[in-house]
Design a protein around this motif. Sequence first.
Motif, PDB file in Angstrom:
ATOM      1  N   ALA A  20     -61.252  57.859  25.233  1.00 47.30           N
ATOM      2  CA  ALA A  20     -60.526  58.328  26.418  1.00 47.30           C
ATOM      3  C   ALA A  20     -61.057  59.689  26.864  1.00 47.30           C
ATOM      4  O   ALA A  20     -61.276  59.925  28.063  1.00 47.30           O
ATOM      5  CB  ALA A  20     -59.028  58.413  26.118  1.00 47.30           C
ATOM      6  N   LEU A  25     -63.019  60.442  30.453  1.00 42.94           N
ATOM      7  CA  LEU A  25     -62.420  61.385  31.402  1.00 42.94           C
ATOM      8  C   LEU A  25     -63.226  62.681  31.542  1.00 42.94           C
ATOM      9  O   LEU A  25     -63.146  63.352  32.574  1.00 42.94           O
ATOM     10  CB  LEU A  25     -60.990  61.704  30.970  1.00 42.94           C
ATOM     11  N   ILE A  56     -53.268  60.923  31.992  1.00 36.23           N
ATOM     12  CA  ILE A  56     -53.883  59.772  31.320  1.00 36.23           C
ATOM     13  C   ILE A  56     -54.307  60.146  29.897  1.00 36.23           C
ATOM     14  O   ILE A  56     -54.080  59.390  28.939  1.00 36.23           O
ATOM     15  CB  ILE A  56     -55.105  59.263  32.124  1.00 36.23           C
ATOM     16  N   LEU A  57     -54.910  61.316  29.756  1.00 29.60           N
ATOM     17  CA  LEU A  57     -55.348  61.768  28.433  1.00 29.60           C
ATOM     18  C   LEU A  57     -54.149  61.987  27.511  1.00 29.60           C
ATOM     19  O   LEU A  57     -54.209  61.674  26.318  1.00 29.60           O
ATOM     20  CB  LEU A  57     -56.149  63.064  28.570  1.00 29.60           C
ATOM     21  N   HIS A  89     -58.229  71.352  36.110  1.00 28.59           N
ATOM     22  CA  HIS A  89     -58.389  69.921  35.858  1.00 28.59           C
ATOM     23  C   HIS A  89     -57.441  69.107  36.744  1.00 28.59           C
ATOM     24  O   HIS A  89     -56.344  69.557  37.083  1.00 28.59           O
ATOM     25  CB  HIS A  89     -58.107  69.603  34.386  1.00 28.59           C
ATOM     26  N   ILE A 127     -55.814  63.128  35.461  1.00 24.12           N
ATOM     27  CA  ILE A 127     -56.668  63.039  34.271  1.00 24.12           C
ATOM     28  C   ILE A 127     -55.919  63.559  33.048  1.00 24.12           C
ATOM     29  O   ILE A 127     -55.959  62.949  31.966  1.00 24.12           O
ATOM     30  CB  ILE A 127     -57.975  63.837  34.477  1.00 24.12           C
TER      31      ILE A 127
END
Length: 264
Positions: A42, A46, A17-18, A10, A14
Amino acid sequence: MNLLELFAQHDTSILIILGIASLFAGFIDAVVGGGGLIQFPAFMILFPNSTIPTAFGTNKIAGLSGTSIAAVQYAKRVKFNWKLLTITAISSFVFSFIGAKLVSNIDVNILKPFIFFMLIAIAVYTFKKKDFGSIQTKKLSANKKYVFGLLLGVIIGFYDGFLGPGTGSFLVLGFVALLGFEFLEASAYAKVINCVTNVSALYVFISQGNYILEIAIIMAVSNVIGSIVGSRMAILRGNTFIRKIFLFVVCVMIIRYGYDVFFS
Protein backbone atom coordinates in the motif's frame (compact mmCIF):
# COMPACT_ATOMS: atom_id res chain seq x y z
CA MET A 1 7.91 23.05 9.73
CA ASN A 2 5.41 21.48 12.19
CA LEU A 3 3.53 18.21 11.77
CA LEU A 4 0.33 19.86 10.49
CA GLU A 5 2.29 21.48 7.69
CA LEU A 6 3.92 18.14 6.89
CA PHE A 7 0.51 16.42 6.71
CA ALA A 8 -0.80 19.22 4.48
CA GLN A 9 1.80 18.32 1.86
CA HIS A 10 -0.04 15.06 1.13
CA ASP A 11 -3.39 14.39 -0.50
CA THR A 12 -6.02 13.65 2.19
CA SER A 13 -7.47 10.71 0.26
CA ILE A 14 -4.04 9.08 0.09
CA LEU A 15 -3.61 9.44 3.85
CA ILE A 16 -7.05 7.93 4.49
CA ILE A 17 -6.40 4.94 2.21
CA LEU A 18 -3.01 4.35 3.84
CA GLY A 19 -4.61 4.58 7.29
CA ILE A 20 -7.24 1.96 6.39
CA ALA A 21 -4.59 -0.35 4.94
CA SER A 22 -2.47 0.05 8.08
CA LEU A 23 -5.47 -0.67 10.33
CA PHE A 24 -6.19 -3.92 8.47
CA ALA A 25 -2.47 -4.75 8.51
CA GLY A 26 -2.38 -4.24 12.28
CA PHE A 27 -5.32 -6.61 12.70
CA ILE A 28 -3.72 -9.37 10.59
CA ASP A 29 -0.33 -8.85 12.18
CA ALA A 30 -1.74 -9.15 15.70
CA VAL A 31 -3.48 -12.43 14.93
CA VAL A 32 -0.77 -14.30 13.07
CA GLY A 33 1.72 -11.87 11.51
CA GLY A 34 2.04 -10.87 7.88
CA GLY A 35 0.56 -7.39 8.13
CA GLY A 36 3.48 -6.09 6.12
CA LEU A 37 2.05 -7.90 3.10
CA ILE A 38 -0.77 -5.34 3.15
CA GLN A 39 0.95 -2.28 4.57
CA PHE A 40 4.16 -2.34 2.54
CA PRO A 41 2.56 -2.69 -0.93
CA ALA A 42 0.00 0.00 0.00
CA PHE A 43 2.82 2.39 0.86
CA MET A 44 4.72 1.62 -2.35
CA ILE A 45 1.61 2.13 -4.49
CA LEU A 46 0.68 5.42 -2.81
CA PHE A 47 4.27 6.71 -2.63
CA PRO A 48 5.90 5.25 -5.76
CA ASN A 49 8.84 7.67 -5.70
CA SER A 50 10.05 6.51 -2.29
CA THR A 51 13.18 4.40 -2.08
CA ILE A 52 12.99 0.83 -0.78
CA PRO A 53 14.98 1.62 2.42
CA THR A 54 12.63 4.58 3.12
CA ALA A 55 9.61 2.33 2.61
CA PHE A 56 11.12 -0.26 4.96
CA GLY A 57 11.92 2.34 7.64
CA THR A 58 8.49 3.99 7.55
CA ASN A 59 6.72 0.63 7.66
CA LYS A 60 8.91 -0.60 10.52
CA ILE A 61 7.89 2.37 12.68
CA ALA A 62 4.22 1.56 12.15
CA GLY A 63 4.75 -2.18 12.50
CA LEU A 64 6.66 -1.83 15.76
CA SER A 65 3.90 0.33 17.23
CA GLY A 66 1.17 -2.22 16.54
CA THR A 67 3.27 -5.26 17.37
CA SER A 68 4.23 -3.80 20.76
CA ILE A 69 0.58 -3.37 21.70
CA ALA A 70 -0.23 -6.91 20.57
CA ALA A 71 2.70 -8.29 22.58
CA VAL A 72 1.34 -6.65 25.73
CA GLN A 73 -2.14 -8.10 25.07
CA TYR A 74 -0.76 -11.63 24.62
CA ALA A 75 1.55 -11.35 27.64
CA LYS A 76 -1.53 -11.03 29.86
CA ARG A 77 -2.78 -14.43 28.65
CA VAL A 78 0.28 -16.58 27.85
CA LYS A 79 2.94 -17.75 30.30
CA PHE A 80 6.35 -17.34 28.68
CA ASN A 81 9.47 -19.49 28.99
CA TRP A 82 11.67 -16.45 29.53
CA LYS A 83 14.97 -18.20 28.84
CA LEU A 84 13.70 -19.50 25.50
CA LEU A 85 12.25 -16.10 24.69
CA THR A 86 15.51 -14.34 25.58
CA ILE A 87 17.69 -16.67 23.47
CA THR A 88 15.41 -16.32 20.47
CA ALA A 89 15.11 -12.56 20.94
CA ILE A 90 18.87 -11.91 21.20
CA SER A 91 19.72 -14.03 18.14
CA SER A 92 16.92 -12.44 16.12
CA PHE A 93 18.04 -8.93 17.18
CA VAL A 94 21.62 -9.52 16.02
CA PHE A 95 20.70 -11.10 12.70
CA SER A 96 17.95 -8.58 11.96
CA PHE A 97 20.60 -5.88 12.29
CA ILE A 98 22.88 -7.80 9.91
CA GLY A 99 20.04 -8.29 7.42
CA ALA A 100 19.14 -4.60 7.48
CA LYS A 101 22.77 -3.67 6.87
CA LEU A 102 22.97 -5.99 3.86
CA VAL A 103 19.66 -5.01 2.22
CA SER A 104 21.27 -2.16 0.26
CA ASN A 105 24.16 -4.32 -0.98
CA ILE A 106 22.58 -7.61 -2.08
CA ASP A 107 19.83 -8.35 -4.59
CA VAL A 108 16.88 -9.51 -2.46
CA ASN A 109 15.30 -11.23 -5.49
CA ILE A 110 17.68 -14.18 -5.21
CA LEU A 111 15.71 -15.48 -2.20
CA LYS A 112 12.21 -15.05 -3.62
CA PRO A 113 11.93 -18.29 -5.69
CA PHE A 114 12.96 -20.35 -2.66
CA ILE A 115 10.46 -18.55 -0.41
CA PHE A 116 7.70 -18.98 -3.01
CA PHE A 117 7.98 -22.77 -3.20
CA MET A 118 8.47 -23.07 0.55
CA LEU A 119 5.21 -21.16 1.12
CA ILE A 120 3.32 -23.55 -1.17
CA ALA A 121 4.60 -26.50 0.86
CA ILE A 122 3.59 -24.74 4.11
CA ALA A 123 0.07 -24.04 2.82
CA VAL A 124 -0.48 -27.63 1.65
CA TYR A 125 0.86 -29.11 4.88
CA THR A 126 -1.20 -26.79 7.12
CA PHE A 127 -4.38 -27.39 5.11
CA LYS A 128 -4.01 -31.19 5.13
CA LYS A 129 -2.93 -31.49 8.77
CA LYS A 130 -6.05 -30.29 10.54
CA ASP A 131 -4.56 -30.45 14.04
CA PHE A 132 -1.46 -28.42 13.08
CA GLY A 133 -1.17 -25.73 15.76
CA SER A 134 -4.39 -26.76 17.48
CA ILE A 135 -2.67 -28.51 20.37
CA GLN A 136 0.86 -28.73 21.72
CA THR A 137 2.41 -31.56 19.72
CA LYS A 138 5.98 -31.90 21.02
CA LYS A 139 7.59 -32.51 24.40
CA LEU A 140 11.15 -31.30 23.86
CA SER A 141 14.00 -31.23 26.34
CA ALA A 142 15.03 -27.79 27.56
CA ASN A 143 18.29 -27.90 25.57
CA LYS A 144 16.48 -28.76 22.32
CA LYS A 145 14.05 -25.90 22.88
CA TYR A 146 16.92 -23.46 23.30
CA VAL A 147 18.75 -24.74 20.21
CA PHE A 148 15.60 -24.48 18.10
CA GLY A 149 14.91 -21.04 19.54
CA LEU A 150 18.42 -19.89 18.63
CA LEU A 151 18.08 -21.29 15.11
CA LEU A 152 14.68 -19.65 14.67
CA GLY A 153 16.04 -16.30 15.83
CA VAL A 154 18.98 -16.45 13.41
CA ILE A 155 16.93 -17.34 10.33
CA ILE A 156 13.83 -15.22 10.90
CA GLY A 157 15.80 -12.31 12.35
CA PHE A 158 17.93 -12.12 9.21
CA TYR A 159 14.85 -12.42 7.00
CA ASP A 160 13.09 -9.59 8.84
CA GLY A 161 16.00 -7.21 8.43
CA PHE A 162 16.70 -8.26 4.84
CA LEU A 163 13.19 -8.66 3.38
CA GLY A 164 10.57 -8.31 6.10
CA PRO A 165 7.04 -9.09 4.81
CA GLY A 166 5.49 -12.07 6.57
CA THR A 167 8.05 -12.21 9.39
CA GLY A 168 5.37 -12.68 12.05
CA SER A 169 3.84 -15.57 10.12
CA PHE A 170 7.22 -17.26 9.70
CA LEU A 171 7.84 -16.89 13.43
CA VAL A 172 4.46 -18.44 14.23
CA LEU A 173 5.21 -21.29 11.82
CA GLY A 174 8.62 -21.83 13.39
CA PHE A 175 7.28 -22.03 16.93
CA VAL A 176 4.52 -24.43 15.85
CA ALA A 177 6.64 -26.66 13.58
CA LEU A 178 9.94 -26.71 15.50
CA LEU A 179 8.80 -26.34 19.10
CA GLY A 180 5.33 -27.89 18.84
CA PHE A 181 3.48 -24.84 20.19
CA GLU A 182 -0.21 -24.27 19.63
CA PHE A 183 -1.12 -21.25 17.49
CA LEU A 184 -2.13 -18.94 20.34
CA GLU A 185 1.10 -19.54 22.25
CA ALA A 186 3.16 -19.26 19.04
CA SER A 187 1.50 -15.93 18.20
CA ALA A 188 2.36 -14.57 21.64
CA TYR A 189 6.03 -15.49 21.31
CA ALA A 190 6.11 -14.22 17.72
CA LYS A 191 4.88 -10.78 18.74
CA VAL A 192 7.62 -10.30 21.33
CA ILE A 193 10.36 -11.54 18.95
CA ASN A 194 8.98 -9.40 16.13
CA CYS A 195 9.23 -6.34 18.37
CA VAL A 196 12.90 -7.09 18.93
CA THR A 197 13.71 -7.61 15.24
CA ASN A 198 11.81 -4.42 14.37
CA VAL A 199 13.82 -2.40 16.90
CA SER A 200 17.10 -3.75 15.54
CA ALA A 201 16.27 -3.11 11.88
CA LEU A 202 14.59 0.20 12.66
CA TYR A 203 17.73 1.51 14.35
CA VAL A 204 19.57 1.08 11.04
CA PHE A 205 16.86 2.73 8.93
CA ILE A 206 16.36 5.70 11.29
CA SER A 207 20.09 6.31 11.66
CA GLN A 208 20.27 6.48 7.85
CA GLY A 209 17.28 8.86 7.70
CA ASN A 210 15.20 6.33 5.76
CA TYR A 211 11.68 7.18 6.97
CA ILE A 212 8.89 9.72 6.44
CA LEU A 213 7.82 10.92 9.90
CA GLU A 214 4.30 12.20 9.21
CA ILE A 215 3.37 9.11 7.19
CA ALA A 216 4.83 6.83 9.86
CA ILE A 217 2.68 8.53 12.52
CA ILE A 218 -0.57 7.99 10.56
CA MET A 219 0.33 4.38 9.82
CA ALA A 220 1.37 3.75 13.44
CA VAL A 221 -1.88 5.05 14.96
CA SER A 222 -3.97 3.00 12.52
CA ASN A 223 -1.80 -0.07 13.05
CA VAL A 224 -2.21 0.15 16.83
CA ILE A 225 -6.02 0.28 16.55
CA GLY A 226 -6.06 -2.77 14.28
CA SER A 227 -3.61 -4.55 16.56
CA ILE A 228 -5.79 -4.08 19.65
CA VAL A 229 -8.83 -5.51 17.87
CA GLY A 230 -6.85 -8.38 16.29
CA SER A 231 -5.10 -9.55 19.44
CA ARG A 232 -8.33 -9.52 21.45
CA MET A 233 -10.15 -11.54 18.79
CA ALA A 234 -7.30 -14.06 18.61
CA ILE A 235 -7.32 -14.54 22.39
CA LEU A 236 -11.12 -14.87 22.53
CA ARG A 237 -11.57 -17.14 19.51
CA GLY A 238 -8.43 -19.27 19.92
CA ASN A 239 -6.43 -21.64 17.73
CA THR A 240 -9.04 -22.44 15.07
CA PHE A 241 -9.53 -18.77 14.24
CA ILE A 242 -5.75 -18.15 14.16
CA ARG A 243 -5.21 -21.19 11.90
CA LYS A 244 -7.69 -19.83 9.35
CA ILE A 245 -6.03 -16.41 9.32
CA PHE A 246 -2.63 -18.11 9.05
CA LEU A 247 -3.73 -20.01 5.93
CA PHE A 248 -5.13 -16.81 4.46
CA VAL A 249 -1.87 -14.92 5.05
CA VAL A 250 0.24 -17.75 3.59
CA CYS A 251 -1.94 -17.78 0.46
CA VAL A 252 -1.52 -14.00 0.11
CA MET A 253 2.25 -14.45 0.48
CA ILE A 254 2.23 -17.12 -2.24
CA ILE A 255 0.45 -14.73 -4.61
CA ARG A 256 2.84 -11.90 -3.75
CA TYR A 257 6.04 -13.91 -4.16
CA GLY A 258 4.63 -15.73 -7.20
CA TYR A 259 4.10 -12.38 -8.90
CA ASP A 260 7.63 -11.29 -7.99
CA VAL A 261 9.18 -14.51 -9.29
CA PHE A 262 7.24 -14.92 -12.54
CA PHE A 263 6.09 -11.45 -13.59
CA SER A 264 8.13 -8.75 -11.84
